[in-house]
Design a protein around this motif. Sequence first.
Motif, short mmCIF file in Angstrom:
data_model
loop_
_atom_site.label_atom_id
_atom_site.label_comp_id
_atom_site.label_asym_id
_atom_site.label_seq_id
_atom_site.Cartn_x
_atom_site.Cartn_y
_atom_site.Cartn_z
N THR A 18 0.83 -1.20 0.00
CA THR A 18 0.00 0.00 0.00
C THR A 18 0.86 1.26 0.00
OG1 THR A 18 -1.73 -1.21 1.20
CG2 THR A 18 -1.86 1.20 1.21
N VAL A 19 1.91 1.27 0.81
CA VAL A 19 2.79 2.45 0.88
C VAL A 19 3.51 2.64 -0.46
CG1 VAL A 19 4.86 3.39 1.99
CG2 VAL A 19 3.06 2.38 3.38
N ILE A 20 4.01 1.56 -1.04
CA ILE A 20 4.70 1.66 -2.33
C ILE A 20 3.74 2.13 -3.42
CG2 ILE A 20 5.82 0.33 -4.17
CD1 ILE A 20 7.19 -1.29 -1.93
N ASN A 21 2.54 1.57 -3.46
CA ASN A 21 1.55 2.01 -4.46
C ASN A 21 1.20 3.48 -4.27
OD1 ASN A 21 1.43 -0.48 -5.70
ND2 ASN A 21 -0.35 -1.16 -4.53
N PHE A 22 1.09 3.92 -3.02
CA PHE A 22 0.80 5.32 -2.72
C PHE A 22 1.88 6.22 -3.30
CE2 PHE A 22 1.44 8.97 0.12
CZ PHE A 22 0.20 9.58 0.03
N PHE A 23 3.15 5.88 -3.02
CA PHE A 23 4.24 6.71 -3.53
C PHE A 23 4.36 6.64 -5.05
CE2 PHE A 23 5.77 6.99 0.87
CZ PHE A 23 6.00 8.36 0.92
N LEU A 24 4.08 5.49 -5.64
CA LEU A 24 4.09 5.39 -7.10
C LEU A 24 3.06 6.35 -7.69
CD1 LEU A 24 4.46 1.55 -7.71
CD2 LEU A 24 6.07 3.33 -8.42
N PHE A 25 1.86 6.35 -7.12
CA PHE A 25 0.80 7.24 -7.61
C PHE A 25 1.18 8.70 -7.41
CE2 PHE A 25 -2.91 9.87 -6.77
CZ PHE A 25 -3.57 9.76 -7.99
N VAL A 26 1.66 9.04 -6.21
CA VAL A 26 2.00 10.43 -5.91
C VAL A 26 3.11 10.94 -6.83
CG1 VAL A 26 3.10 11.92 -4.15
CG2 VAL A 26 1.20 10.43 -3.52
N ILE A 27 4.15 10.14 -7.01
CA ILE A 27 5.27 10.57 -7.85
C ILE A 27 4.82 10.71 -9.31
CG2 ILE A 27 7.51 9.86 -8.77
CD1 ILE A 27 8.01 8.58 -5.96
N PHE A 28 4.06 9.75 -9.80
CA PHE A 28 3.57 9.82 -11.17
C PHE A 28 2.67 11.03 -11.37
CE2 PHE A 28 0.54 8.64 -14.54
CZ PHE A 28 1.43 8.44 -15.58
N MET A 72 10.56 5.57 -9.32
CA MET A 72 9.45 4.66 -9.66
C MET A 72 9.99 3.29 -10.08
SD MET A 72 6.80 7.26 -11.55
CE MET A 72 5.60 6.00 -11.90
N ILE A 73 11.07 3.26 -10.84
CA ILE A 73 11.67 1.98 -11.22
C ILE A 73 12.16 1.25 -9.98
CG2 ILE A 73 13.66 0.95 -12.40
CD1 ILE A 73 13.24 3.10 -14.59
N ALA A 74 12.77 1.98 -9.04
CA ALA A 74 13.26 1.35 -7.80
C ALA A 74 12.10 0.80 -6.97
CB ALA A 74 14.06 2.36 -6.99
N LEU A 75 11.00 1.54 -6.89
CA LEU A 75 9.84 1.07 -6.12
C LEU A 75 9.22 -0.17 -6.76
CD1 LEU A 75 8.15 4.46 -5.16
CD2 LEU A 75 9.37 2.89 -3.65
N ILE A 76 9.11 -0.18 -8.07
CA ILE A 76 8.56 -1.35 -8.76
C ILE A 76 9.50 -2.54 -8.60
CG2 ILE A 76 7.95 -2.29 -11.04
CD1 ILE A 76 6.97 0.60 -11.72
N PHE A 77 10.81 -2.29 -8.63
CA PHE A 77 11.79 -3.35 -8.39
C PHE A 77 11.61 -3.95 -6.99
CE2 PHE A 77 15.92 -4.65 -6.69
CZ PHE A 77 16.26 -5.65 -7.58
N ALA A 110 6.16 13.86 -2.12
CA ALA A 110 7.14 13.11 -2.91
C ALA A 110 8.58 13.53 -2.66
CB ALA A 110 6.82 13.26 -4.40
N GLU A 111 8.80 14.74 -2.23
CA GLU A 111 10.16 15.25 -2.11
C GLU A 111 11.09 14.40 -1.22
OE1 GLU A 111 13.45 17.18 -2.97
OE2 GLU A 111 11.55 17.39 -4.00
N PRO A 112 10.67 13.93 -0.05
CA PRO A 112 11.60 13.11 0.75
C PRO A 112 12.03 11.82 0.05
CG PRO A 112 9.76 13.83 2.10
CD PRO A 112 9.44 14.22 0.69
N VAL A 113 11.19 11.29 -0.82
CA VAL A 113 11.53 10.07 -1.55
C VAL A 113 12.38 10.40 -2.78
CG1 VAL A 113 10.55 8.08 -2.77
CG2 VAL A 113 9.40 8.98 -0.76
N LEU A 114 12.14 11.55 -3.38
CA LEU A 114 12.86 11.94 -4.59
C LEU A 114 14.23 12.56 -4.30
CD1 LEU A 114 9.98 13.50 -6.72
CD2 LEU A 114 11.06 11.28 -7.02
N ALA A 115 14.41 13.15 -3.12
CA ALA A 115 15.65 13.86 -2.80
C ALA A 115 16.90 12.98 -2.93
CB ALA A 115 15.56 14.48 -1.41
N PRO A 116 16.91 11.75 -2.41
CA PRO A 116 18.12 10.92 -2.59
C PRO A 116 18.43 10.64 -4.06
CG PRO A 116 16.72 9.98 -0.89
CD PRO A 116 15.95 11.09 -1.53
#
Length: 186
Positions: A109-119, A170-175, A145-151
């Motif tokens: 659920t958390v990964i899907n949430f961030f995938l949606f938010v980033i997209f 997004m590729i890393a989260l899907i991986f 999204a910024e805390p996930v995208l910053a690294p």
Amino acid sequence: MNVSGAFRFLIDYAFMIYLSIVLARFILQLVRADFYNPISQFIVKATSPLLNPLRRVVPGVGGIDMASLVLFILLVVVKLALYMYVFHILPVLNPLQMFILLLMSIASTVINFFLFVIFAAAILSWVVAASGNYNPVVDILNQIAEPVLAPARKIIPAMGGLDISPMLVMIALIFIKQLFGLNGIP
């Protein structure tokens, strides 16, 4: 007619939407987002009926609203219980299996949430950039999204005005979903 399938679809999406709203509430507090934003105000109002009574029992820790995290976990448990006992999609599991499924469902659920938010943030940033107007939805999505995208932005900075860090994340989260077998987890 597939009445049970249609009913399950409605229940599943209702849970997905409300789980996303509760998770957004928790994350907005973590990132110290602008709570005067109309989208933040909506999230606060949508979660308050369940969070306010829970706050009486679950205190905050270090400025973090633990009640929203507990509500998120409780909602995932209810969703899994519905899948097991009402829809009979999942077999009845022993406590250890249920705990593992709970962790996998939370992670999914958390990964899907961030995938949606980033997209959504990436797509809407193009639209807002073209119009030149401020949009509160884009602002909140970027704050989440910024805390996930910053690294990723430290590894690959924007090149010629093109930021490919959302694609990398997004590729890393899907991986990660593939690696841990989280696809198809309710």
